[in-house]
Design a protein around this motif. Structure first.
Motif, mmCIF file in Angstrom:
data_model
loop_
_atom_site.group_PDB
_atom_site.id
_atom_site.type_symbol
_atom_site.label_atom_id
_atom_site.label_comp_id
_atom_site.label_asym_id
_atom_site.label_seq_id
_atom_site.Cartn_x
_atom_site.Cartn_y
_atom_site.Cartn_z
ATOM 1 N N PRO B 102 0.808 -1.238 0.000
ATOM 2 C CA PRO B 102 0.000 0.000 0.000
ATOM 3 C C PRO B 102 0.839 1.285 0.000
ATOM 4 C CG PRO B 102 -0.540 -1.415 1.913
ATOM 5 C CD PRO B 102 0.425 -2.176 1.060
ATOM 6 N N HIS B 103 2.025 1.215 0.616
ATOM 7 C CA HIS B 103 2.881 2.414 0.652
ATOM 8 C C HIS B 103 3.297 2.861 -0.751
ATOM 9 C CE1 HIS B 103 3.221 0.834 4.736
ATOM 10 N NE2 HIS B 103 3.486 2.069 5.102
ATOM 11 N N GLN B 106 1.825 5.889 -2.872
ATOM 12 C CA GLN B 106 2.026 7.285 -2.470
ATOM 13 C C GLN B 106 2.211 8.249 -3.639
ATOM 14 O OE1 GLN B 106 5.784 8.677 -1.352
ATOM 15 N NE2 GLN B 106 6.662 6.630 -1.160
ATOM 16 N N ARG B 135 -7.286 -0.725 0.629
ATOM 17 C CA ARG B 135 -8.053 0.133 1.541
ATOM 18 C C ARG B 135 -7.600 1.590 1.499
ATOM 19 N NH1 ARG B 135 -9.413 -3.384 7.006
ATOM 20 N NH2 ARG B 135 -10.432 -5.072 5.854
ATOM 21 N N VAL B 136 -6.330 1.795 1.203
ATOM 22 C CA VAL B 136 -5.832 3.169 1.252
ATOM 23 C C VAL B 136 -6.065 3.923 -0.068
ATOM 24 C CG1 VAL B 136 -3.424 2.850 0.478
ATOM 25 C CG2 VAL B 136 -3.928 4.487 2.319
ATOM 26 N N THR B 138 -8.531 5.102 -1.755
ATOM 27 C CA THR B 138 -9.385 6.283 -1.902
ATOM 28 C C THR B 138 -8.920 7.448 -1.029
ATOM 29 O OG1 THR B 138 -10.886 5.258 -0.313
ATOM 30 C CG2 THR B 138 -11.466 5.068 -2.633
ATOM 31 N N PHE B 139 -7.818 7.238 -0.324
ATOM 32 C CA PHE B 139 -7.305 8.296 0.561
ATOM 33 C C PHE B 139 -5.962 8.862 0.096
ATOM 34 C CE2 PHE B 139 -9.882 5.258 2.872
ATOM 35 C CZ PHE B 139 -10.836 6.085 3.430
ATOM 36 N N ILE B 140 -5.153 7.995 -0.504
ATOM 37 C CA ILE B 140 -3.748 8.379 -0.734
ATOM 38 C C ILE B 140 -3.470 9.152 -2.028
ATOM 39 C CG2 ILE B 140 -2.924 6.252 -1.879
ATOM 40 C CD1 ILE B 140 -0.516 6.334 0.104
ATOM 41 N N PRO B 141 -4.292 9.030 -3.081
ATOM 42 C CA PRO B 141 -3.892 9.713 -4.328
ATOM 43 C C PRO B 141 -4.064 11.226 -4.244
ATOM 44 C CG PRO B 141 -6.078 8.808 -4.588
ATOM 45 C CD PRO B 141 -5.587 8.340 -3.237
ATOM 46 N N GLN B 142 -3.410 11.923 -5.143
ATOM 47 C CA GLN B 142 -3.583 13.382 -5.203
ATOM 48 C C GLN B 142 -5.006 13.732 -5.627
ATOM 49 O OE1 GLN B 142 -1.164 15.569 -4.235
ATOM 50 N NE2 GLN B 142 0.022 13.767 -3.672
ATOM 51 N N PHE B 171 -13.951 -3.520 5.234
ATOM 52 C CA PHE B 171 -13.872 -2.079 5.413
ATOM 53 C C PHE B 171 -14.812 -1.413 4.417
ATOM 54 C CE2 PHE B 171 -12.043 2.025 4.070
ATOM 55 C CZ PHE B 171 -12.052 2.673 5.296
ATOM 56 N N ALA B 192 -6.351 18.071 2.562
ATOM 57 C CA ALA B 192 -5.603 18.065 3.815
ATOM 58 C C ALA B 192 -4.552 16.954 3.762
ATOM 59 C CB ALA B 192 -6.548 17.864 4.986
ATOM 60 N N HIS B 193 -4.977 15.718 3.791
ATOM 61 C CA HIS B 193 -4.031 14.603 3.665
ATOM 62 C C HIS B 193 -4.388 13.746 2.464
ATOM 63 C CE1 HIS B 193 -2.844 15.665 7.679
ATOM 64 N NE2 HIS B 193 -4.088 15.539 8.076
ATOM 65 N N GLY B 194 -5.671 13.644 2.213
ATOM 66 C CA GLY B 194 -6.159 12.813 1.129
ATOM 67 C C GLY B 194 -6.270 13.605 -0.162
ATOM 68 N N ARG B 196 -6.952 15.951 -3.223
ATOM 69 C CA ARG B 196 -7.165 17.399 -3.310
ATOM 70 C C ARG B 196 -8.432 17.723 -4.087
ATOM 71 N NH1 ARG B 196 -1.992 19.846 -2.707
ATOM 72 N NH2 ARG B 196 -0.338 18.288 -2.664
#
Ligand code: SF4
Lengths: 467, 204
Positions: B102-103, B106, B135-136, B138-142, B171, B192-194, B196
């Motif tokens: 998952p890392h 990034q 799981r990550v 939908t949160f990690i992409p720009q 999840f 913010a983190h997820g 934009r």
């Protein structure tokens, strides 16, 4: 934060009030959030039904909480979640630390959890050589400044752009004097992304836990809880046992109320349902009591356990808005915090139920219909009776009780009061009258309502009698 | 030590539960009926669009995946890493990443997934790990893009949970708009983190 060095709310508020411009700004900022809440609520025709439903669900939870907890634990375990129980803050901290130790983890990323503030987890872990980084932007800001959050939803609401800019310049090396929120947020994004990508453990709070399914829900706008939890090997979720709700479908009620009451948004950006750990990963839940079962047994105050931590009561409270969250010397500030705090420590928090005008605004906005201002009033009575209140307030309370209990004395006292305020204002508007600090006393009416009613009310009553 | 702790925790559990049983109110309070909350006169599609706009998201109405492909080519930097779980979008996005670490996501510029359904009252989209690949993701992409069928938009959260029912998932998440914060003087900042930005493809 040692317990014997607590500054009473009135003194802390007086300090906060020294900077009048800032107080006015604080007041207006929170009122702005309150107004957003109003607009959002007014868009839902069934808003009152929604509040009533939420309140009834929570009543049901309180009367079945034992069984729901047992049900939740067994379902969570079936899902592969590891469940822990902590009787108090110390046990909570020991459990979290032992999970990290077991995995030999020295660094942890956290998302917002007021419970860990309540337990002073950061200090506990830091003292044991664990590096803890708060990832919610507001929490990160106050953490860098070595302050506690001043609001449960808006942790850095007491700070201005200039303050954040200074803090980031010092700790994150941002440009000096650059106060653009976009720029500052971007800097925090870059800094925290590194953190998320390198932590093996993530801790989150819990907004709701569902007995029926053994899952729990975490709500954020920033996505920091998810970034932390999905990138780490170990996810630790900490919850007070009152976060439980019976069934999944009840989430529909609470998710409609939470963000609208908190910030006026229709829902938080992310409402994440954690049910099972991913292959090779661990999810732990720490269920914490820390005085909650005690509060459950206090009939007059048990309703405070219905709280979903939206912060609406703080945003609307005229005292909170003008005294700031830090003046409450408790993890949860404002009206609801003033009910929860004396349960934890009556002596230390005896001043807090007095930090209210009892205007009832908190009760009116509360999405789960907690009788907040009534409970504050009841706490005052308990605290006076138990002898925990400062002398001046005890005398005032006793006098008030006598006056209110006796109609003749009440009438004379009213007359005397009006006479004094009119002719000897110095007697009222002086340093001994805590009410006069930061306030103008009202204009004195020519006659009291009672006198008016004697003259006019009788006539009306007579008319009615004739019908 | 571990054994001791285990015993202590066991006894904490028993004593907490016992205290709760003793202190909880004796009168039983019934669960309320949720049916009256389900009534709605919302024009679901119109409501969905206007709420999404108001919270910083964007939508594009499309009739097929080819239109999405064209849109991505035109609006996003396709020289960067674009990922999807939708085979129909393989022309612009990589499909072979769901079992990566998952890392390694990034540096994803854009991730495209499909939502099970959307909710008109708050523009949230329901997504589970069955459709998110990781799981990550939908949160990690720009930037994030989510495809949803117009007919799969329900009025309110109560209908949403009726639809979810007792579905199994490891999840699941409701996503409403791009990641955002207002922690600095209540100024709204997207990303913010997820992601934009969030683009919702409303499909016929
Ligand atoms: S007491 Fe009510 S208004 Fe205050 S934070 Fe809790 S739920 Fe919100």
């Amino acid at each position: 934060m040692s317990s014997n060095k607590t500054i009473p709310h009135s003194e802390a508020a007086a300090l906060f009030n020294k900077n009048e411009e800032r107080v006015n700004w604080h007041d207006e900022t929170l009122w702005f959030v309150r107004e957003k809440r109003d607009r959002s609520a007014h868009q839902i025709p069934e808003w009152e039904l929604l509040r009533e439903t939420a309140s009834q669900i929570k009543f049901n939870v309180l009367s079945n909480i034992h069984d729901y907890l047992v049900e939740f634990e067994s379902n969570a375990q079936k899902n592969g979640i590891i469940v822990h129980w902590a009787a108090n803050a110390e046990e909570h901290n020991v459990i979290v630390h032992s999970i990290l130790e077991k995995h030999n983890i020295k660094q942890m990323v956290k998302s917002k959890s007021m419970l860990t503030e309540e337990c002073h987890l950061n200090d506990y872990l830091t003292n044991r050589g664990i590096d803890v980084i708060d990832s919610d932007l507001g929490e990160r800001i106050v953490q860098l400044r070595n302050e506690p959050p001043s609001h449960i939803v808006l942790p850095a609401i007491h700070l201005k752009k200039e303050d954040v800019s200074e803090t980031f310049h010092e700790h994150l090396g941002t440009e000096k004097g650059n106060i653009d929120p976009q720029y500052l947020t971007e800097s925090a994004r870059q800094h925290l992304r590194d953190v998320f990508l390198t932590r093996k453990a993530a801790l989150t709070g819990v907004n709701f836990a569902v007995a029926e399914t053994g899952e729990f829900v975490v709500c954020t706008n920033e996505g920091n809880a998810d970034m932390g939890a999905h990138l780490a090997d170990v996810h630790i979720a900490c919850m007070g046992f009152e976060k439980l709700i019976p069934q999944r479908e009840h989430l529909g009620v609470f998710l409609r109320l939470l963000a609208r009451s908190a910030t006026g948004q229709p829902i938080t950006t992310f409402s994440s349902h954690f049910k099972k750990p991913n292959d090779g990963k661990e999810i732990h839940i720490v269920i914490v009591d820390n005085g909650r079962s005690e509060q459950l047994g206090r009939e007059d105050f048990r309703n405070s356990l219905k709280c979903i931590r939206c912060g609406a009561c703080m945003n609307t409270c005229p005292v909170y808005r003008r005294s700031g969250g830090h003046s409450y010397h408790n993890a949860v500030a404002g009206p609801i915090g003033s009910i929860l705090a004396p349960n934890l420590d009556m002596k230390k928090n005896a001043d807090l139920p007095f930090a209210s005008t009892l205007c009832g605004s908190c009760t009116n906005v509360c999405p789960v219909k907690i009788d907040i201002h009534d409970q504050l009033y009841k706490w005052r009575q308990v605290l006076v009776k138990e002898g925990y209140t400062p002398k001046v307030k005890t005398i005032a309370m006793k006098t008030m009780a006598t006056v209110l209990a006796n109609p003749t004395v009440f009438e004379i006292a009213g007359k005397a009061g009006r006479f004094t305020m009119k002719n000897l204002p110095g007697l009222v508007n002086n340093k001994l009258n805590k009410w006069y600090d930061q306030r103008e006393m009202p204009e004195v009416p020519e006659e009291s309502f009672r006198e008016w009613y004697k003259k006019n009310g009788k006539a009306t009553k007579g008319k009615n009698d004739e019908q | 030590m571990v054994k001791q702790l285990k015993e202590k925790m066991m006894s904490s559990k028993e004593s907490i539960l016992q205290k709760i049983k003793q202190n909880q109110p004796k009168e039983l309070n019934e669960l309320p009926n949720l049916e009256p909350l389900k009534e709605s006169e919302l024009d679901v599609l119109e409501q969905y669009k206007s709420v999404l706009k108001s919270i910083g998201g964007d939508f594009v109405e499309v009739s097929n995946y080819a239109e999405i492909t064209d849109f991505v080519k035109e609006k996003f930097d396709t020289s960067k890493r674009i990922l999807t779980t939708l085979p129909e979008l393989s022309e612009v996005a990589n499909l072979d990443w769901t079992s990566d670490d998952p890392h390694s996501l990034q540096d994803a510029e854009l991730i495209l997934v499909k939502a099970h359904f959307g909710v008109a009252e708050n523009s949230a989209l329901w997504i589970t790990d069955e459709v998110m690949g990781q799981r990550v993701s939908t949160f990690i992409p720009q930037y994030l893009a989510i495809v949803v069928n117009k007919k799969d938009i329900v009025a309110k959260m109560h209908q949403a949970y009726d639809r979810i029912g007792n579905q199994e998932y490891g999840f699941g998440t409701f996503i409403a708009g791009p990641s955002k914060t207002a922690d600095i003087e209540q100024s709204l900042v997207l990303g913010a983190h997820g992601a934009r930005g969030l683009t919702v493809f409303l499909m016929e």
